[in-house]
Design an enzyme around this catalytic site. Structure first.
Site, PDB file in Angstrom:
ATOM      1  N   PRO A 107       0.839  -1.205   0.000  1.00  0.00           N
ATOM      2  CG  PRO A 107      -0.763  -1.562   1.654  1.00  0.00           C
ATOM      3  CD  PRO A 107       0.527  -2.109   1.105  1.00  0.00           C
ATOM      4  CB  VAL A 108       1.024   4.008  -2.402  1.00  0.00           C
ATOM      5  CG1 VAL A 108       1.704   5.343  -2.612  1.00  0.00           C
ATOM      6  CG2 VAL A 108       1.521   2.998  -3.429  1.00  0.00           C
ATOM      7  CB  ALA A 110      -0.139   2.871   3.805  1.00  0.00           C
ATOM      8  CG  LEU A 112       2.670  -0.699   5.247  1.00  0.00           C
ATOM      9  CD1 LEU A 112       1.787  -1.735   4.575  1.00  0.00           C
ATOM     10  CD2 LEU A 112       2.958  -1.125   6.683  1.00  0.00           C
ATOM     11  CB  SER A 114       5.172   1.830  -0.709  1.00  0.00           C
ATOM     12  OG  SER A 114       5.083   2.649  -1.802  1.00  0.00           O
ATOM     13  CB  SER A 115       8.737   5.870  -1.488  1.00  0.00           C
ATOM     14  OG  SER A 115       9.136   6.141  -0.181  1.00  0.00           O
ATOM     15  CB  ALA A 116      12.386   2.713   1.136  1.00  0.00           C
ATOM     16  CG  ASP A 158      10.975   3.756   5.616  1.00  0.00           C
ATOM     17  OD1 ASP A 158      11.058   3.451   6.814  1.00  0.00           O
ATOM     18  OD2 ASP A 158       9.974   4.317   5.135  1.00  0.00           O
TER      19      ASP A 158
HETATM   20  C1  MEV Z   1       9.120   6.348   8.428  1.00  0.00           C
HETATM   21  O1  MEV Z   1       8.829   5.006   8.066  1.00  0.00           O
HETATM   22  C2  MEV Z   1       9.284   6.507   9.878  1.00  0.00           C
HETATM   23  C3  MEV Z   1       9.638   7.892  10.409  1.00  0.00           C
HETATM   24  O2  MEV Z   1      10.357   7.647  11.628  1.00  0.00           O
HETATM   25  C4  MEV Z   1      10.471   8.723   9.473  1.00  0.00           C
HETATM   26  C5  MEV Z   1      11.902   8.221   9.304  1.00  0.00           C
HETATM   27  O3  MEV Z   1      12.407   7.510  10.134  1.00  0.00           O
HETATM   28  O4  MEV Z   1      12.515   8.619   8.290  1.00  0.00           O
HETATM   29  C6  MEV Z   1       8.387   8.657  10.768  1.00  0.00           C
END
Ligand code: MEV
Length: 327
Positions: A107-108, A110, A112, A114-116, A158
């Site tokens: 899921p985008v 969200a 999880l 997804s972009s990484a 991520d």
């Molecule tokens: C992102 O999945 C989690 C955050 O801690 C941002 C980050 O660590 O870059 C909110």
């Protein structure tokens, strides 16, 4: 010639947001993946498409043309992919035309990762197509550069988990170590369906931290203590403690203002249905929550999340980070 690579999504078990400021966090790669299929073109254009998002763009001499879908969305979604491809080209001094097709069951927007996962799979696929050996450290570094374009000041958690997979104890700057988690961690992920940006949620916490430094300080100390205790609980297969720690972690995140009604709704439903613990995962403000439950309670928790309006699925840890699927 064609190469397909994939990389996993993630759930942060403990420590999101705090990790941006150098605190430790625990993250798991899960069995949902993004796939990138890359082919050489005869010309120098870069065509990128996403099956799930129904978007296609083409870069010609770095000028973006939309072939399919909403322009604003396409620009935003493909930017990290473009950065990743440019970095691979730069690193190896090879500049070619490519067709890149992205297909993902993550899921985008969200929480999880997804972009990484997309950036890591594209990075690996492009370098394999160019026939260069890229180490996982390099995939991580390039994916991190791509993430900075999307999130501003990401911790790097991520890109690390989508590259290396498994379970990581992650700490910005000091690095990360793989956690040898033997236990099964029975988790239900619930998607609220509320789309949000990580950048905005991170800024919200930054502002709160600036306004109330003395109040926020003990919250950060508590978050660190949670992660240290969670490492022990994971070693000892202690599900009950992990659940309790998740509940406390969520309360801290709530205090930082990154929960919302949609998340609270699903978290409460999961707890009522017998979850040992439940919390938001990722940046919050919508997106996903996770619930930990004993195996016999998993289905009940899943149904409760669904009845409360979420889209649930059972998540399993995967040890597979970024990988070449086909060459
Ligand atoms: C992102 O999945 C989690 C955050 O801690 C941002 C980050 O660590 O870059 C909110």
């Amino acid at each position: 010639m064609e190469v397909v690579a994939s990389a996993p999504a993630k759930v942060i078990l403990f420590g999101e947001h705090f990790v941006v400021y150098g605190e430790p966090a625990i993250v798991l790669a899960i069995d949902k993946r993004a796939y990138a299929k890359v082919q050489l073109r005869q010309d120098k254009k870069l065509q990128m498409s996403s099956k799930n998002l129904k978007l296609t763009v083409c870069y010609e001499n770095d000028v973006l043309k939309i072939r399919n879908g909403n322009e604003k969305e396409a620009k935003f979604k493909f930017k990290p992919v473009k950065v990743a491809v440019d970095k691979v080209f730069e690193k190896y001094g090879q500049y070619v035309g490519l067709d890149i097709e992205i297909e993902s069951n993550v899921p985008v927007a969200a929480g999880l990762g997804s972009s990484a996962a997309v950036a890591a799979s594209v990075t690996a696929a492009v370098s394999a197509l160019l026939n260069v050996e890229m180490s996982k450290e390099d995939v991580f570094r390039i994916t991190y550069e791509a993430e900075k374009v999307v999130h501003g000041t990401p911790s790097g958690i991520d890109p690390a988990i989508s590259t290396f997979g498994g379970a990581l104890l992650f700490q910005k700057d000091t690095g990360f170590q793989s956690l040898d988690v033997k236990m099964k961690i029975p988790l239900v992920v619930g998607d609220t369906g509320v789309i949000r940006t990580t950048r905005f949620q991170v800024e919200k916490v930054r502002n709160l931290k600036k306004r109330y430094p003395q109040l926020v300080k003990p919250i950060f100390l508590a978050a660190r203590e949670i992660v240290l205790r969670a490492v022990e609980a994971l070693k000892e297969n202690d599900l009950e403690t992990l659940g309790e720690l998740m509940n406390i972690n969520h309360a801290l995140l709530y205090g930082l203002g990154v929960s919302d009604e949609s998340l609270e709704w699903l978290i409460n439903a999961a707890r009522k249905a017998g979850a040992l613990g439940a919390k938001l995962t990722g940046a919050g403000g919508g997106g996903c929550m996770i619930a930990l439950a004993r195996n016999q309670e998993l289905e009940k928790v899943l149904e409760a999340i669904q009845s409360a309006g979420g889209t649930p699925f059972i998540a399993r840890k995967t040890d597979e980070g970024v990988k070449i699927e086909r060459k």
